[in-house]
Motif scaffolding. Sequence first.
Motif, PDB file in Angstrom:
ATOM      1  N   GLU A 246      18.578 -21.929 -13.919  1.00  0.00           N
ATOM      2  CA  GLU A 246      19.955 -22.417 -13.982  1.00  0.00           C
ATOM      3  C   GLU A 246      20.032 -23.903 -13.655  1.00  0.00           C
ATOM      4  O   GLU A 246      20.775 -24.654 -14.306  1.00  0.00           O
ATOM      5  CB  GLU A 246      20.826 -21.603 -13.018  1.00  0.00           C
ATOM      6  N   GLU A 247      19.259 -24.338 -12.685  1.00  0.00           N
ATOM      7  CA  GLU A 247      19.251 -25.761 -12.345  1.00  0.00           C
ATOM      8  C   GLU A 247      18.680 -26.587 -13.493  1.00  0.00           C
ATOM      9  O   GLU A 247      19.194 -27.676 -13.808  1.00  0.00           O
ATOM     10  CB  GLU A 247      18.447 -25.979 -11.063  1.00  0.00           C
ATOM     11  N   ALA A 248      17.622 -26.083 -14.131  1.00  0.00           N
ATOM     12  CA  ALA A 248      17.053 -26.805 -15.273  1.00  0.00           C
ATOM     13  C   ALA A 248      18.049 -26.867 -16.426  1.00  0.00           C
ATOM     14  O   ALA A 248      18.189 -27.910 -17.079  1.00  0.00           O
ATOM     15  CB  ALA A 248      15.763 -26.118 -15.716  1.00  0.00           C
ATOM     16  N   ALA A 249      18.749 -25.745 -16.679  1.00  0.00           N
ATOM     17  CA  ALA A 249      19.738 -25.738 -17.756  1.00  0.00           C
ATOM     18  C   ALA A 249      20.891 -26.684 -17.448  1.00  0.00           C
ATOM     19  O   ALA A 249      21.389 -27.399 -18.332  1.00  0.00           O
ATOM     20  CB  ALA A 249      20.262 -24.311 -17.949  1.00  0.00           C
ATOM     21  N   ALA A 250      21.337 -26.726 -16.170  1.00  0.00           N
ATOM     22  CA  ALA A 250      22.419 -27.638 -15.800  1.00  0.00           C
ATOM     23  C   ALA A 250      21.988 -29.096 -15.941  1.00  0.00           C
ATOM     24  O   ALA A 250      22.763 -29.942 -16.413  1.00  0.00           O
ATOM     25  CB  ALA A 250      22.861 -27.345 -14.371  1.00  0.00           C
ATOM     26  N   ALA A 251      20.743 -29.380 -15.560  1.00  0.00           N
ATOM     27  CA  ALA A 251      20.241 -30.747 -15.691  1.00  0.00           C
ATOM     28  C   ALA A 251      20.137 -31.150 -17.154  1.00  0.00           C
ATOM     29  O   ALA A 251      20.484 -32.287 -17.528  1.00  0.00           O
ATOM     30  CB  ALA A 251      18.881 -30.874 -15.010  1.00  0.00           C
ATOM     31  N   ALA A 252      19.669 -30.237 -17.992  1.00  0.00           N
ATOM     32  CA  ALA A 252      19.565 -30.544 -19.421  1.00  0.00           C
ATOM     33  C   ALA A 252      20.944 -30.772 -20.028  1.00  0.00           C
ATOM     34  O   ALA A 252      21.136 -31.683 -20.849  1.00  0.00           O
ATOM     35  CB  ALA A 252      18.849 -29.408 -20.144  1.00  0.00           C
ATOM     36  N   ALA A 253      21.907 -29.957 -19.628  1.00  0.00           N
ATOM     37  CA  ALA A 253      23.262 -30.133 -20.147  1.00  0.00           C
ATOM     38  C   ALA A 253      23.855 -31.461 -19.690  1.00  0.00           C
ATOM     39  O   ALA A 253      24.539 -32.148 -20.457  1.00  0.00           O
ATOM     40  CB  ALA A 253      24.139 -28.965 -19.691  1.00  0.00           C
ATOM     41  N   ALA A 254      23.596 -31.831 -18.437  1.00  0.00           N
ATOM     42  CA  ALA A 254      24.103 -33.112 -17.941  1.00  0.00           C
ATOM     43  C   ALA A 254      23.464 -34.284 -18.682  1.00  0.00           C
ATOM     44  O   ALA A 254      24.127 -35.269 -19.020  1.00  0.00           O
ATOM     45  CB  ALA A 254      23.837 -33.218 -16.438  1.00  0.00           C
ATOM     46  N   ALA A 255      22.156 -34.163 -18.936  1.00  0.00           N
ATOM     47  CA  ALA A 255      21.470 -35.227 -19.665  1.00  0.00           C
ATOM     48  C   ALA A 255      21.996 -35.353 -21.088  1.00  0.00           C
ATOM     49  O   ALA A 255      22.194 -36.464 -21.603  1.00  0.00           O
ATOM     50  CB  ALA A 255      19.969 -34.958 -19.668  1.00  0.00           C
ATOM     51  N   ALA A 256      22.240 -34.223 -21.728  1.00  0.00           N
ATOM     52  CA  ALA A 256      22.775 -34.260 -23.088  1.00  0.00           C
ATOM     53  C   ALA A 256      24.173 -34.842 -23.103  1.00  0.00           C
ATOM     54  O   ALA A 256      24.537 -35.618 -24.002  1.00  0.00           O
ATOM     55  CB  ALA A 256      22.779 -32.846 -23.671  1.00  0.00           C
ATOM     56  N   SER A 257      24.981 -34.518 -22.096  1.00  0.00           N
ATOM     57  CA  SER A 257      26.332 -35.067 -22.028  1.00  0.00           C
ATOM     58  C   SER A 257      26.295 -36.566 -21.807  1.00  0.00           C
ATOM     59  O   SER A 257      27.059 -37.324 -22.407  1.00  0.00           O
ATOM     60  CB  SER A 257      27.098 -34.373 -20.890  1.00  0.00           C
ATOM     61  N   ALA A 258      25.362 -37.007 -20.954  1.00  0.00           N
ATOM     62  CA  ALA A 258      25.228 -38.438 -20.707  1.00  0.00           C
ATOM     63  C   ALA A 258      24.769 -39.165 -21.960  1.00  0.00           C
ATOM     64  O   ALA A 258      25.235 -40.275 -22.251  1.00  0.00           O
ATOM     65  CB  ALA A 258      24.246 -38.683 -19.564  1.00  0.00           C
ATOM     66  N   ALA A 259      23.879 -38.545 -22.733  1.00  0.00           N
ATOM     67  CA  ALA A 259      23.400 -39.183 -23.965  1.00  0.00           C
ATOM     68  C   ALA A 259      24.530 -39.311 -24.973  1.00  0.00           C
ATOM     69  O   ALA A 259      24.644 -40.324 -25.672  1.00  0.00           O
ATOM     70  CB  ALA A 259      22.246 -38.372 -24.539  1.00  0.00           C
ATOM     71  N   ARG A 260      25.368 -38.284 -25.051  1.00  0.00           N
ATOM     72  CA  ARG A 260      26.484 -38.346 -25.998  1.00  0.00           C
ATOM     73  C   ARG A 260      27.496 -39.424 -25.603  1.00  0.00           C
ATOM     74  O   ARG A 260      28.108 -40.060 -26.453  1.00  0.00           O
ATOM     75  CB  ARG A 260      27.173 -36.993 -26.082  1.00  0.00           C
ATOM     76  N   SER A 261      27.678 -39.598 -24.304  1.00  0.00           N
ATOM     77  CA  SER A 261      28.653 -40.593 -23.841  1.00  0.00           C
ATOM     78  C   SER A 261      28.031 -41.974 -23.665  1.00  0.00           C
ATOM     79  O   SER A 261      28.681 -42.898 -23.182  1.00  0.00           O
ATOM     80  CB  SER A 261      29.267 -40.154 -22.512  1.00  0.00           C
ATOM     81  N   GLU A 262      26.724 -42.131 -24.076  1.00  0.00           N
ATOM     82  CA  GLU A 262      25.996 -43.388 -24.007  1.00  0.00           C
ATOM     83  C   GLU A 262      25.951 -43.923 -22.581  1.00  0.00           C
ATOM     84  O   GLU A 262      25.949 -45.117 -22.335  1.00  0.00           O
ATOM     85  CB  GLU A 262      26.635 -44.430 -24.933  1.00  0.00           C
TER      86      GLU A 262
END
Length: 507
Positions: A246-262
């Motif tokens: 769950e922590e890995a999935a949350a980190a991946a989701a946060a990273a993807a969100s950050a990439a989308r928002s530049e």
Amino acid sequence: MPNQRDEAADDSPPDLPCLEKLDSPTGSPPTASLSRLMELESCLSNLNLAHEIVLNRDFCFRPRSPPTDSLEGRVTEIVHRAFWDSLQEQLSSDPPNYSHAVTLLQEVKTMLQSLLLPGHVRLRAQLDEVLDMELIRQQVHHGALDLHRLAGYIASTMASLCAPVRDPEVGALRGLGDPVELLREIFRVLGLMKTDMVNFTIQSLRPHLLQQAVQYERAKFQQILDRQPASLDDTTAWLQAAAAEEEAAAAAAAAASAARSESSSPDSQGPVSAIAVLDRAAMRLLRWDPRDQRYPETLLMDRARLDALGRRLQVLVLEASVLLLTDAQCGDAVFSLPGFVGRLRRSVAVLLEGSHAREADLKGALKGIGETALRLVTEALSGRGGAAPPQESRRLLKGQISELWKHDHPVRTLIGERAQGFLRATLQGGLAKRSPEPPAALGPVGAELAELGAAFGRIVHFNRSVFGPFYAPVLRKLLFPPGEAGTGEAETGEAETGEAETEEDSR
């Protein structure tokens, strides 16, 4: 409880928590270890029985009958035949020897008394009067015992006590003339009547047990922990693995969100939700490696049920994958034909049956499914006067279906993720809320998937209601800093408050 016990019922889960080591502790006398083992076994038996009654609506006891072609069955048949042959020899002697017959009459009387209810005062008195064992022994001594008269009274008493389903078998007793055969059938039918009484009692007590099930199972498990403190080791490892995922999935989701928002870096993440960890841990049970013996102790009683749900989920994913590939290659012209999807699903289900255990079996089944799907498509098109699919489409369809045995197959992965997401959404919705709609890709198997999700949700939510207080400290240590431990305990413990009542209402 999917699970009935043998001697108890046939499909009950076979797993009981094996929490006690047989080796005696150093310096402890063997009798102390044996006493603890017997106490633990009794506790586990009661816990497992109560759990089966609560979760398995069809739970009932059945008389144990070993297979006739087994060693146990043959030995049982030989011993029984020898016993009744001995009785036949005694009754046929001159003068007859009634010693064993009197013993059997005493056992019959005891069995009949066990079937009497508190209100059967007159019947109890009559039973004591007619089956007065001292009087019967005097009759034997004077050669005046009327075995047929006593058997007739016994049959009449059984008829007044038996359930309607036993009327034909009790009525057949009156037509038996051989005393040995008559006694043998009396014992057989009495055994069935005792089982009927036990099952009637279970059904009568079930509503009351449902009201107390959570507290009862929690108290019994606490007794196990008191005797065996290491009884949560595998449960802790299970929750640790789920928390890491769950922590890995949350980190991946946060990273993807950050990439989308530049954004230059993802925002700092707080601790993941304890309920999210429990949901992910529950989903792991549906894809558990059968060779992994470190199954969480708190779910051992449900392992057979959860394994069956996991196998059913695999089959539904493969069925949906086959349907999606067939639709992609053949189009709506075939899928819109009345009855086509149903015929294809039935064929797929039959060919997949029993193929989950070995990879080679699954490969062979999928090869046959590819040929069957192509044949059904060709038949459907020819029946409407259409041309057969092009050679390239037929080759692609067979090849893609045959490759579904690979866990990383794109279509199987996609369907599996959609199914997992649907089941997780079902868990998050809870028992009191309406089940979410299955994704479009799972439409053909949506009804079965929803049924699977409901069964899965009942097991998971009841388990959390019982074991939430045991999960809370484990998750608090995994997820929350020391200063925030109270928040974690509230989320994992108090968030489950009332789930027992919800579970009871859902039944």
